[in-house]
Structure formats: structure tokens, C-alpha cells
Write an enzyme that holds these catalytic residues in place. Sequence first.
Site, PDB file in Angstrom:
ATOM      1  N   ASP A   1     102.471  78.098 149.350  1.00 48.53           N
ATOM      2  CA  ASP A   1     103.200  79.264 148.011  1.00 48.53           C
ATOM      3  C   ASP A   1     102.851  79.051 147.200  1.00 48.53           C
ATOM      4  OD1 ASP A   1     104.914  81.349 149.621  1.00 48.53           O
ATOM      5  OD2 ASP A   1     106.759  79.205 149.919  1.00 48.53           O
TER       6      ASP A   1
ATOM      7  N   ASN B   1      84.439  66.204 147.047  1.00 47.61           N
ATOM      8  CA  ASN B   1      82.798  66.570 147.371  1.00 47.61           C
ATOM      9  C   ASN B   1      82.885  65.458 148.639  1.00 47.61           C
ATOM     10  OD1 ASN B   1      81.626  67.987 148.832  1.00 47.61           O
ATOM     11  ND2 ASN B   1      79.925  67.580 147.511  1.00 47.61           N
TER      12      ASN B   1
ATOM     13  N   HIS C   1      80.057  73.075 148.607  1.00 47.92           N
ATOM     14  CA  HIS C   1      79.729  73.708 149.742  1.00 47.92           C
ATOM     15  C   HIS C   1      81.625  74.828 149.490  1.00 47.92           C
ATOM     16  CE1 HIS C   1      75.996  72.925 151.043  1.00 47.92           C
ATOM     17  NE2 HIS C   1      75.800  73.888 151.661  1.00 47.92           N
TER      18      HIS C   1
ATOM     19  N   GLU D   1     104.049  79.664 154.484  1.00 44.19           N
ATOM     20  CA  GLU D   1     103.755  79.094 153.301  1.00 44.19           C
ATOM     21  C   GLU D   1     104.489  78.352 152.546  1.00 44.19           C
ATOM     22  OE1 GLU D   1     103.103  82.931 151.662  1.00 44.19           O
ATOM     23  OE2 GLU D   1     101.196  83.467 153.014  1.00 44.19           O
TER      24      GLU D   1
ATOM     25  N   GLN E   1     105.108  84.709 157.032  1.00 42.83           N
ATOM     26  CA  GLN E   1     104.162  84.182 155.922  1.00 42.83           C
ATOM     27  C   GLN E   1     105.368  83.419 154.981  1.00 42.83           C
ATOM     28  OE1 GLN E   1     101.846  86.388 153.122  1.00 42.83           O
ATOM     29  NE2 GLN E   1     101.919  88.204 154.677  1.00 42.83           N
TER      30      GLN E   1
ATOM     31  N   PHE F   1      98.026  84.537 149.932  1.00 41.08           N
ATOM     32  CA  PHE F   1      96.865  84.764 150.931  1.00 41.08           C
ATOM     33  C   PHE F   1      97.710  84.807 152.075  1.00 41.08           C
ATOM     34  CE2 PHE F   1      95.794  81.380 147.516  1.00 41.08           C
ATOM     35  CZ  PHE F   1      94.700  81.483 147.922  1.00 41.08           C
TER      36      PHE F   1
ATOM     37  N   GLU G   1      99.457  80.008 146.215  1.00 43.67           N
ATOM     38  CA  GLU G   1      99.544  81.295 145.907  1.00 43.67           C
ATOM     39  C   GLU G   1     100.412  81.571 144.384  1.00 43.67           C
ATOM     40  OE1 GLU G   1     102.018  83.288 148.803  1.00 43.67           O
ATOM     41  OE2 GLU G   1     100.108  83.883 149.928  1.00 43.67           O
TER      42      GLU G   1
HETATM   43 MN    MN Z   1      81.104  68.795 150.720  1.00 49.00          MN
HETATM   44 MN    MN Z   2     101.339  85.333 151.586  1.00 46.40          MN
END
Ligand code: MN
Ligand code: MN
Length: 281
Positions: free
Chosen positions: A249, A157, A126, A272, A268, A259, A252
Site C-alpha cells: 500500500d 546494490n 539490475h 497489501e 489485495q 500492484f 502504491e
Molecule cells: Mn544488483
Molecule cells: Mn494493488
Amino acid sequence: MFKSLFRKSSRKFILLLVVVLLVTSVGIISSLQKATAASIHLTLGNPSGATTSQNNFDNYLLEKTQYALSYSDFRKIPNWVSWQLNKSWLGSAPRQNNFRADTTLPSGWYQVTSSDYTDSGFDRGHMCPSADRTNTITNNSATFLMTNIVPQAPDNNQGYWAQLEDYARSLVSTQGKELYIIAGGYGSAGTIANGKVTIPARLYKIIVVTDPGTGAQGVNTNTRVIAIDTPNVQGNRNANWGDFRTTVDSIEAKTGYDFLSNVDGYTQSVIEAKVDNGLTS
Ligand code: MN
Ligand code: MN
């Protein structure tokens, strides 16, 4: 002489006209962006500029009541999933476990099924966790749509990734925080389902810790932002999620996304560039 005077003033007029047109179009574009950012789950932005155009095979926007995401029909996984988490989403609805195809994809697109993951060696991981949507059975059930799922190494996970999910919920349940979370994968570590579904090489998550109701305006240079970037592999189940912390950063740069784009540019640039060093449990 008259001619050059005229030229000068008409040049000024044209310059003025261009400036007026630019300002007007920027205003129109930003109000359009506000109008399309209707989903509460995109309060901090739409990282890849995903759209609902059916020709946007690699960056298709799906907005659900429970979360929003960008889907890639090439990779058959989400590029990112974004969701709000506060107390209102948490309750006592039991885990529905009804993994199933997402029939809301454009017609003609392959719909990944739960059995595409059978015997693949990867969990149906998920992005928006089941346990983040327990206020109603309908909302819990929505997390089991395969567009919210990626092939995730079991150690990732079930180990440190799950621990960070638990920690995030504790920020909500014990501190009353409102979180904006974005999770996704990038790169390729091969495929499952006869080449149909890409295994992301890395899985990332960004958690912005805010006070309820404050939205993008409530994010400031002191806002806690947790960003992790993890290898989607076996063998490190007992690692601490805190060891995978990085900057927004950096994520990104690796994904090419922007983001937190609804947060003002200066804020930001500060939040970031920081690596979170807060508590991890
Ligand atoms: Mn999970
Ligand atoms: Mn950003």
C-alpha cells in the site's frame, strides 16, 4: 396519465439498456485485458497500465521472454520490471556481463549505453538480476540490456539489495516456491550521463511467494508478500534488507501504481496492508 405511464416505462427501459450495455462493455474490457496480459511475467498485473504505444513515452511496455517492464523515455530507466522466478529459470549459465543498449526501443528514442554509467559513481543496477536467469546463456544475456538497469548506489546494490536477491532465490531453490517479483525506482536524486539518465531517489521491490502453477488465483490472504522501499544512497552497505520492509500500500501511494491488480480486490486489501515479518535469511 398515459403520457406519464409511457414516460415511466420508457425510463425503465432506458435504465435496463444502460445496465445491459455496462455489463457487456465490462465483459469486453476484461476479456481484452486478459488477451493483452499474455506475458507470464505480468501474471499478477501490469502495475502502471503500460502500453506498447510509441507515444507512451513515460510508460512504454516492453515484453521480453525473460521479463516485462515499463520504460520511461523521460527518465531513461524502467519504471518497474516484473518477472517470474521458479526453478525452471535457474541453471548453470555463466554471467554474461554484456551490458548493452536495448535496440528494441521505438525508433528515435535515445538508447542508453553502458558507458553512460562510466565514472558516474553509480552501479549499473539490475532490476531482474543476472543470477535469476541462469537456465540459458540467452536468458542471462537479456538481463544486461540497459532497459533493465538503473543507476544504483553501490552500497545498496552490493549490500542489502543483493542479500534480498539471494534470499529470494533460496525460497525457490530450497523450498520450490514460484515468485512474482516487481522492482523499480521512484523520485529523483539527480542525473548521470549529462542529464540524460535519472537517478531514482528510492528503489523498491515486491516479492509474492506462491506455489508453482497457481498464478493470481493461488494468491490468498495468507500469501507471503515481501515489500521493501530503500534509499538509493551510500553509507548503509551492512544494513539488513529486513529493516526496509514496508507495505505494498505504501509503495502504491508513493508511485501511483496498482500492484497485484490481477489478484482479487479483497485479497489485495489484506496482503497489501501487511508488513512482512518472516525470516530474512
Ligand atoms: Mn544488483
Ligand atoms: Mn494493488
